[in-house]
Design a protein around this motif. Sequence first.
Motif, short mmCIF file in Angstrom:
data_model
loop_
_atom_site.label_atom_id
_atom_site.label_comp_id
_atom_site.label_asym_id
_atom_site.label_seq_id
_atom_site.Cartn_x
_atom_site.Cartn_y
_atom_site.Cartn_z
N ASN A 68 4.43 3.77 2.23
CA ASN A 68 3.86 2.59 2.88
C ASN A 68 2.34 2.60 2.75
OD1 ASN A 68 6.42 1.71 3.79
ND2 ASN A 68 6.25 2.95 5.64
N ASP A 69 1.76 1.43 2.96
CA ASP A 69 0.30 1.31 2.94
C ASP A 69 -0.29 1.96 1.68
OD1 ASP A 69 -2.49 2.41 5.04
OD2 ASP A 69 -2.25 0.63 3.78
N LEU A 70 0.25 1.61 0.56
CA LEU A 70 -0.18 2.24 -0.69
C LEU A 70 -1.62 1.89 -1.02
CD1 LEU A 70 3.12 1.81 -2.66
CD2 LEU A 70 1.90 3.97 -2.37
N LYS A 71 -2.30 2.85 -1.63
CA LYS A 71 -3.69 2.71 -2.00
C LYS A 71 -3.84 2.90 -3.50
CE LYS A 71 -4.97 4.79 2.43
NZ LYS A 71 -5.72 5.86 3.11
N PRO A 72 -4.88 2.37 -4.09
CA PRO A 72 -5.07 2.56 -5.54
C PRO A 72 -5.06 4.03 -5.94
CG PRO A 72 -6.51 0.84 -4.76
CD PRO A 72 -5.87 1.43 -3.53
N GLU A 73 -5.55 4.91 -5.07
CA GLU A 73 -5.56 6.34 -5.40
C GLU A 73 -4.17 6.96 -5.37
OE1 GLU A 73 -7.42 4.75 -3.10
OE2 GLU A 73 -7.68 5.99 -1.28
N ASP A 74 -3.15 6.22 -4.95
CA ASP A 74 -1.77 6.71 -5.03
C ASP A 74 -1.17 6.47 -6.41
OD1 ASP A 74 -1.32 5.43 -1.72
OD2 ASP A 74 -1.56 7.55 -2.29
N THR A 75 -1.90 5.77 -7.27
CA THR A 75 -1.42 5.52 -8.62
C THR A 75 -1.20 6.84 -9.36
OG1 THR A 75 -2.48 3.36 -8.79
CG2 THR A 75 -2.03 4.52 -10.86
N ALA A 76 0.00 7.03 -9.86
CA ALA A 76 0.35 8.30 -10.51
C ALA A 76 1.77 8.21 -11.05
CB ALA A 76 0.26 9.46 -9.51
#
Length: 132
Positions: free
Chosen positions: A83-91
Amino acid sequence: VQLQASGGGLVQAGGSLTLSCADSGSGFDDYTFGWFRQPPGKEREGVSCIGTNNRLVYYVDSVNGRFTISRDNAKNTVYLRMNDLKPEDTAVYYCAAEEQNLFARMMSAVFGYNITPHFPAWGQGTLVTVSS
């Protein structure tokens, strides 16, 4: 165990995704599981791990409170609700399995104390892209 990860995709910041890690082999109940991720151009890092039931769960600080790991032993599947995904979670996100008596090794890998874990099984990875 033989793991197949799925559920990745493109999502806007603040959105949610649920990843699945399905085991097509045998002995699912006897394994613990972890989720790892590798951001573009960076090293692989741990995200979360779970014991043989849903009571023993751990998260790294960067996802604690936003991600939830769970398992359904009847479906031989481990989930990662994000939840509440952030650009830095891109992987690229990977799941891995470890025998239950070696859960400490899984935890060690998730929290960065073992950078070259040799687990019995890894999923093939699923890409999560979070746009800003």
